[in-house]
Scaffold this motif. Structure first.
Motif, mmCIF file in Angstrom:
data_model
loop_
_atom_site.group_PDB
_atom_site.id
_atom_site.type_symbol
_atom_site.label_atom_id
_atom_site.label_comp_id
_atom_site.label_asym_id
_atom_site.label_seq_id
_atom_site.Cartn_x
_atom_site.Cartn_y
_atom_site.Cartn_z
ATOM 1 N N UNK A 249 0.841 -1.172 0.000
ATOM 2 C CA UNK A 249 0.000 0.000 0.000
ATOM 3 C C UNK A 249 0.887 1.235 0.000
ATOM 4 N N UNK A 250 0.566 2.185 -0.845
ATOM 5 C CA UNK A 250 1.326 3.434 -0.887
ATOM 6 C C UNK A 250 1.208 4.188 0.431
ATOM 7 N N UNK A 251 2.212 5.015 0.688
ATOM 8 C CA UNK A 251 2.211 5.885 1.851
ATOM 9 C C UNK A 251 2.613 7.279 1.395
ATOM 10 N N UNK A 252 2.222 8.264 2.179
ATOM 11 C CA UNK A 252 2.476 9.656 1.819
ATOM 12 C C UNK A 252 3.148 10.379 2.979
ATOM 13 N N UNK A 253 4.257 11.028 2.666
ATOM 14 C CA UNK A 253 4.969 11.857 3.624
ATOM 15 C C UNK A 253 4.578 13.297 3.311
ATOM 16 N N UNK A 254 4.016 13.979 4.299
ATOM 17 C CA UNK A 254 3.515 15.335 4.117
ATOM 18 C C UNK A 254 4.270 16.249 5.066
ATOM 19 N N UNK A 255 4.867 17.286 4.510
ATOM 20 C CA UNK A 255 5.651 18.226 5.308
ATOM 21 C C UNK A 255 5.048 19.610 5.158
ATOM 22 N N UNK A 256 4.663 20.206 6.282
ATOM 23 C CA UNK A 256 4.236 21.601 6.324
ATOM 24 C C UNK A 256 5.444 22.402 6.773
ATOM 25 N N UNK A 257 5.802 23.423 6.021
ATOM 26 C CA UNK A 257 7.030 24.157 6.321
ATOM 27 C C UNK A 257 6.825 25.660 6.273
ATOM 28 N N UNK A 258 7.469 26.328 7.192
ATOM 29 C CA UNK A 258 7.627 27.772 7.153
ATOM 30 C C UNK A 258 9.124 28.019 7.279
ATOM 31 N N UNK A 259 9.754 28.355 6.178
ATOM 32 C CA UNK A 259 11.210 28.537 6.138
ATOM 33 C C UNK A 259 11.545 29.996 6.402
ATOM 34 N N UNK A 260 12.494 30.210 7.320
ATOM 35 C CA UNK A 260 12.931 31.561 7.669
ATOM 36 C C UNK A 260 14.304 31.900 7.085
ATOM 37 N N UNK A 261 15.114 30.883 6.839
ATOM 38 C CA UNK A 261 16.471 31.096 6.335
ATOM 39 C C UNK A 261 16.643 30.305 5.040
ATOM 40 N N UNK A 262 16.198 30.900 3.922
ATOM 41 C CA UNK A 262 16.236 30.202 2.640
ATOM 42 C C UNK A 262 17.647 29.928 2.162
ATOM 43 N N UNK A 263 18.600 30.812 2.462
ATOM 44 C CA UNK A 263 19.975 30.581 2.016
ATOM 45 C C UNK A 263 20.520 29.286 2.595
ATOM 46 N N UNK A 264 20.319 29.060 3.881
ATOM 47 C CA UNK A 264 20.789 27.829 4.515
ATOM 48 C C UNK A 264 19.934 26.629 4.088
ATOM 49 N N UNK B 297 10.296 26.217 10.637
ATOM 50 C CA UNK B 297 9.402 25.369 11.430
ATOM 51 C C UNK B 297 8.806 24.316 10.508
ATOM 52 N N UNK B 298 8.796 23.061 10.982
ATOM 53 C CA UNK B 298 8.379 21.954 10.135
ATOM 54 C C UNK B 298 7.470 21.001 10.899
ATOM 55 N N UNK B 299 6.376 20.593 10.273
ATOM 56 C CA UNK B 299 5.507 19.531 10.771
ATOM 57 C C UNK B 299 5.579 18.415 9.751
ATOM 58 N N UNK B 300 5.937 17.213 10.222
ATOM 59 C CA UNK B 300 6.128 16.086 9.323
ATOM 60 C C UNK B 300 5.097 15.015 9.682
ATOM 61 N N UNK B 301 4.351 14.550 8.678
ATOM 62 C CA UNK B 301 3.314 13.547 8.886
ATOM 63 C C UNK B 301 3.475 12.428 7.867
#
Length: 100
Positions: free
Chosen positions: A1-16, A85-89
């Motif tokens: 069965x397929x699975x899905x990794x979902x990441x909600x992100x708010x990036x503050x330092x795009x260069x890094x 900030x990252x939420x990983x599901x």
């Protein structure tokens, strides 16, 4: 069965964070995953939406965990420390629609 990794992100330092975005795609491919959606979602109901969502599809939850728990990804994950900030599901896909 397929699975899905979902990441909600708010990036503050795009260069890094760019270093992380360069390191991770080859690992996702190596472990059997592939990206299916990436970008800023359009909020059509509710009060707020994350700045960015990344979704990847995997052959199974076990395959996604093999990637996530791998030594290679542990090294890559260090590249995103302090960048936002990252939420990983992780969730299983459907074997049939709920109405079937």
């Amino acid at each position: 069965m397929s699975a899905y990794l979902i990441i909600q992100a708010t990036v503050h330092d795009w260069d890094k964070f760019k270093l992380y975005t360069q390191a991770v795609p080859p690992l996702i491919k190596k472990f059997g995953g592939h990206y299916i959606a990436m970008g800023a979602p359009e909020l059509i109901e509710g009060k707020s939406a994350p700045k960015s969502i990344v979704m990847s599809q995997w052959p199974s939850c076990e395959a996604a965990h093999a990637f996530w728990d791998s030594p290679e990804y542990a090294e890559a994950k260090k590249l995103r420390e302090g960048t936002g900030e990252f939420n990983i599901m992780l969730m299983d896909g459907l074997t049939q629609t709920p109405l079937e």
